[in-house]
Design an enzyme around this catalytic site. Structure first.
Site, PDB file in Angstrom:
ATOM      1  N   ASP A 200       0.866  -1.182   0.000  1.00  0.00           N
ATOM      2  CA  ASP A 200       0.000   0.000   0.000  1.00  0.00           C
ATOM      3  C   ASP A 200       0.903   1.232   0.000  1.00  0.00           C
ATOM      4  O   ASP A 200       2.135   1.103  -0.042  1.00  0.00           O
ATOM      5  CB  ASP A 200      -0.967  -0.018   1.201  1.00  0.00           C
ATOM      6  CG  ASP A 200      -2.302   0.626   0.840  1.00  0.00           C
ATOM      7  OD1 ASP A 200      -2.286   1.799   0.436  1.00  0.00           O
ATOM      8  OD2 ASP A 200      -3.349  -0.039   0.934  1.00  0.00           O
ATOM      9  N   HIS A 288      -3.030   3.159  -4.544  1.00  0.00           N
ATOM     10  CA  HIS A 288      -2.370   2.676  -3.318  1.00  0.00           C
ATOM     11  C   HIS A 288      -0.937   2.210  -3.596  1.00  0.00           C
ATOM     12  O   HIS A 288      -0.478   1.234  -3.003  1.00  0.00           O
ATOM     13  CB  HIS A 288      -3.181   1.532  -2.684  1.00  0.00           C
ATOM     14  CG  HIS A 288      -4.490   1.980  -2.108  1.00  0.00           C
ATOM     15  ND1 HIS A 288      -4.619   2.412  -0.818  1.00  0.00           N
ATOM     16  CD2 HIS A 288      -5.723   2.082  -2.655  1.00  0.00           C
ATOM     17  CE1 HIS A 288      -5.883   2.751  -0.586  1.00  0.00           C
ATOM     18  NE2 HIS A 288      -6.577   2.561  -1.697  1.00  0.00           N
ATOM     19  N   GLU A 348     -10.254   2.484  -4.843  1.00  0.00           N
ATOM     20  CA  GLU A 348      -9.931   3.863  -4.472  1.00  0.00           C
ATOM     21  C   GLU A 348      -8.815   4.460  -5.343  1.00  0.00           C
ATOM     22  O   GLU A 348      -7.748   4.813  -4.844  1.00  0.00           O
ATOM     23  CB  GLU A 348      -9.500   3.902  -3.001  1.00  0.00           C
ATOM     24  CG  GLU A 348     -10.596   3.438  -2.068  1.00  0.00           C
ATOM     25  CD  GLU A 348     -10.198   3.511  -0.598  1.00  0.00           C
ATOM     26  OE1 GLU A 348     -11.068   3.854   0.201  1.00  0.00           O
ATOM     27  OE2 GLU A 348      -9.036   3.215  -0.258  1.00  0.00           O
TER      28      GLU A 348
HETATM   29  C1  ACM Z   1     -10.830  -0.754   0.920  1.00  0.00           C
HETATM   30  O1  ACM Z   1     -11.250  -0.705   2.109  1.00  0.00           O
HETATM   31  N1  ACM Z   1     -10.264   0.297   0.395  1.00  0.00           N
HETATM   32  C2  ACM Z   1     -10.976  -1.958   0.129  1.00  0.00           C
END
Ligand code: ACM
Length: 766
Positions: A200, A288, A348
């Site tokens: 991440d 991410h 995201e």
């Molecule tokens: C997530 O909680 N962004 C999958």
């Protein structure tokens, strides 16, 4: 006329049945409870003379049982070729239907396990383990002379194929030994998937030989704002301290991080495989990816990565060099992890850098892509082809639905505020794994309702036919670790609520009372295993309490061997703090902090009880009221209930203190105010329990009774007010930060049951 009280035979039968039901839950305290369990009389006693009979294909499972017995008796059992009296027998049987199915027959003379596969045999071993006394756990020296197992007949199989736990090892890192402990706990409760979120923005945690900078640089960071937030919390809770074993000093800098070498990960995978748990690796992209882009800046469209309003600059799906990198990384991942799945993430993504990229303009034109969502789908589909070429299936978070999903991708549902995503995917024929934020994000602070919420979670969403429902292959709880910096904190966050999920997914026959009783027997085992689970809640107080005359604090212990300790100087109680006396007289206005501790050091959460002096509020006199409350709706983003704007965008009427599902603004943030009167039936001190996701405050007669403000996952806060019988001004202010939301108001009076406010109590001006 009052009849004299007499026991009838029906009453006697009822009492006996209740007694035996409770007794059975204790005698067979198994979680998840088997599909069929027939109690039998007596017990099978394992001694050093008991013999073990097992076919070659169950060698590993027999060895796991031997290891447990060795922990108890100090030595393994002798092996025999033939079943007979005084033997434990593993039998392979092709007639069982499923891979994980097993039967267990325990009589006073024999213990027979039947399974079709080694996986079924292993699940049976974990059932036997739970039938053994907790004292066998962790007894390395083997002090027992015998291990008694209650006689029983069990026929068992799981309802769902995917029974998962996720662990984010990027935001905070977890050692190999913790991963193994985590796997042990999963195995004990028949969970079968471990999803590791390996990368991440905050850290890259798996060695990739072709790109050494991913870990040389990407695995380390200076303390970030999440670390700082943990450090603040650590002042009142030592479990929030950053784990020192992941801090290094390099070139004059203090760095946090760590990573798994491929050799270490192979060892973890082998450990999990022996326990029939599949480890699913997630390398989250295209978003991410800041840790990777910092090491390899060419991966983004314009070079480098920064934070946007919500997320970081993603990698660029419009350059072949990005695909070369991604395929190289996933080639190593595919070779390392035997799982049939690879998780691509794809959640995201801040796509504005794609909109401004000439490379993306060219790719979108060449591939006839109209939107950046379609561009993301183009990336995901290309990666899926690559995964398939390695014999793997792709899993993605539910955003993979947005620009068009391939027929074969597996969707992992998380966004509670997009309720139709799993329905669309299942109807489309995609397999779906349910991980909705509420109640399956285990990074949400647990409260007294969390276990019940998980236990009552139904994996199949409404709106699917039985045929379509088969595409829901199971569910998983996720542990995001931004605010989980230590192993003890991780234990506290996921245990024991994972056991409720295990029962939902394996047994799927609702028996919450039985489950709660069985959970009590599990705590003793977890103590021995050094799992720092969250102990059952203390009860008998609220967060904000009122003093009207002499007030006594009397807390019933939820577990007999719990010690309740307290402080009055606002420091966190620890195992050295004084024990709370029975019927403790509140000395006056001020703060008392309480926590319960088990003999092994597990604890409840720390409760802060604020006491303030109060007199009974007088009722108001109003006429012309109707049942229900006025709800003012405010479009926009409000981080606190104190920030709601003056004028509502719309006004509706609601029957109780609820925010209707229909009110949400398509997952966008909003605020609401519920106003009217509460008509209390008697003069008393009322305790109110307000559950909110995100934030809400309750005001009665302009007093703030419960403060549950701010953006957060569902959380219950409580407070008290002394009210005279009659009408009192009532107001709840609510804020929603985006996504799914909840509001629930309950009350208790005179130590009674906690219950919902009756509709008739709430009134408003016509
Ligand atoms: C997530 O909680 N962004 C999958």
């Amino acid at each position: 006329m009052l009849k004299p009280f007499r026991f009838t035979s029906a009453m006697v039968l009822c009492v006996l049945l209740c007694f035996f039901a409770a007794h059975a839950q204790e005698r067979y305290g198994i979680i998840p409870y088997p599909q069929q369990l027939v109690p039998q009389q007596g017990e099978f006693v394992i001694t050093a003379k008991t013999k073990l009979v097992s076919p070659a294909q169950f060698k590993n499972e027999a060895a796991q049982l031997q290891a447990l017995i060795t922990q108890g008796l100090g030595k393994a059992l002798p092996v025999a070729a033939k079943a007979g009296s005084g033997t434990i027998v593993f039998q392979q049987n092709d007639e069982l239907a499923g891979e994980e199915d097993y039967t267990l027959k325990v009589s006073t003379t024999q213990l027979v396990i039947t399974a079709k596969t080694a996986t079924g045999a292993f699940r049976a071993v974990e059932t036997i383990r739970q039938l053994m006394p907790p004292s066998i756990e962790g007894v390395k020296t083997g002090k027992l002379l015998k291990i008694a197992i209650p006689a029983v007949q069990i026929t068992d199989h799981p309802v769902y194929a995917w029974r998962g736990m996720h662990l984010d090892v990027s935001r905070h890192f977890f050692s190999v030994s913790y991963l193994k402990k985590f796997i042990d706990v999963l195995a004990l409760y028949k969970m079968n998937k471990l999803h590791l979120h390996l990368t991440d923005d905050q850290g890259w945690r798996i060695e990739i030989k072709k790109y050494p900078l991913l870990t040389e640089q990407g695995a380390w960071r200076e303390f970030n704002n999440q670390d700082s937030a943990c450090m603040v919390k650590a002042k009142s809770n030592p479990d929030m301290e950053i784990d020192k074993s992941h801090i290094i000093h390099k070139n004059g800098k203090t760095l946090y991080g760590g990573f798994y070498t491929q050799a270490q990960m192979k060892d973890v995978i082998a450990y999990a495989t022996a326990r029939h748990i599949e480890i699913i690796p997630e390398i989250d992209m295209p978003g991410h990816m800041m840790a990777a882009i910092k090491a390899y800046p060419y991966l983004s469209c314009a070079g480098g990565s920064t934070w946007g309003p919500l997320f970081t600059t993603p990698i660029c799906p419009c350059k072949e060099t990005t695909f070369t990198f991604a395929e190289d990384v996933f080639a190593e991942i595919a070779a390392l992890f035997p799982s049939q799945y690879i998780h691509l993430g794809a959640d995201e993504v801040e796509k504005s850098s794609w909109k401004n990229s000439p490379d993306c303009e060219a790719v979108m034109k060449a591939n006839n892509l109209k939107t950046v969502e379609e561009l993301q789908s183009y990336f995901v589909k290309r990666m899926e082809k690559f995964f398939n070429s390695k014999g793997k299936k792709l899993i993605g978070w539910d955003e993979i639905l947005e620009g068009g999903i391939s027929p074969t991708a597996v969707l992992m549902y998380w966004r509670s505020w997009v309720p139709d995503a799993p329905i669309k995917a299942a109807k489309n024929g995609n397999h779906v794994i349910m991980t909705p934020g509420n109640p399956l994000y285990f990074d949400g602070i647990p409260d007294r309702n969390s276990i019940s919420n998980v236990y009552h979670f139904e994996p199949v969403p409404k709106g699917l036919t039985p045929e379509e429902a088969k595409y829901i292959i199971g569910a998983q709880a996720n542990i995001w670790t931004e605010m989980i910096p230590s192993e003890k904190r991780a234990d506290f966050m996921f245990m024991p609520r994972m056991t409720a999920l295990a029962e939902v997914l394996w047994t799927h026959q609702s028996d919450f009372d039985g489950y709660e009783q069985r959970l009590k027997t599990q705590f003793k085992r977890l103590d021995k295993l050094n799992v720092h689970y969250r102990m059952p809640d203390l009860d008998g107080f609220t967060g904000e309490n009122v003093l009207v005359g002499k007030t006594v604090l009397d807390i019933a212990k939820p577990m007999p061997d719990m010690t309740i300790r307290y402080t009055t100087d606002s420091t966190a109680p620890n195992v050295h703090s004084p024990e709370l006396p029975k019927n403790y007289i509140i000395p006056g206005s001020g703060t008392i902090k309480l926590a319960g501790f088990s003999p092994s050091g597990s604890s409840t959460e720390i409760y802060t009880l604020n006491y303030r002096k109060q007199s009974f509020f007088k009722p108001v006199s109003v006429t012309g009221l109707q049942q229900g409350l006025q709800l003012d709706f405010y479009r926009g983003s409000y981080k606190s209930v104190t920030k709601l704007k003056e004028k509502a965008d719309s006004i509706i009427h609601v029957n109780n203190a609820v925010i209707p599902d229909s009110l949400g603004d398509g997952g966008k943030p909003f605020g609401a105010k519920l106003t009217g009167y509460i008509d209390v039936p008697s003069t008393a001190i009322y305790s109110f329990f307000l559950t909110a996701d995100d934030g809400a405050n309750l005001y009665i007669d302009d007093e703030k009774v419960v403060d549950n403000d701010g953006w957060h996952a569902p959380l219950q806060k409580s407070g008290q007010i002394a009210l005279e019988k009659g009408l009192h001004h009532f107001e709840i202010k609510f804020v929603e930060g985006g996504g799914g939301y909840t509001l629930k108001l309950e009350y208790r009076v005179n130590g009674g049951k906690i219950q919902l406010i009756p509709d008739e109590w709430l009134q408003s001006v016509k």
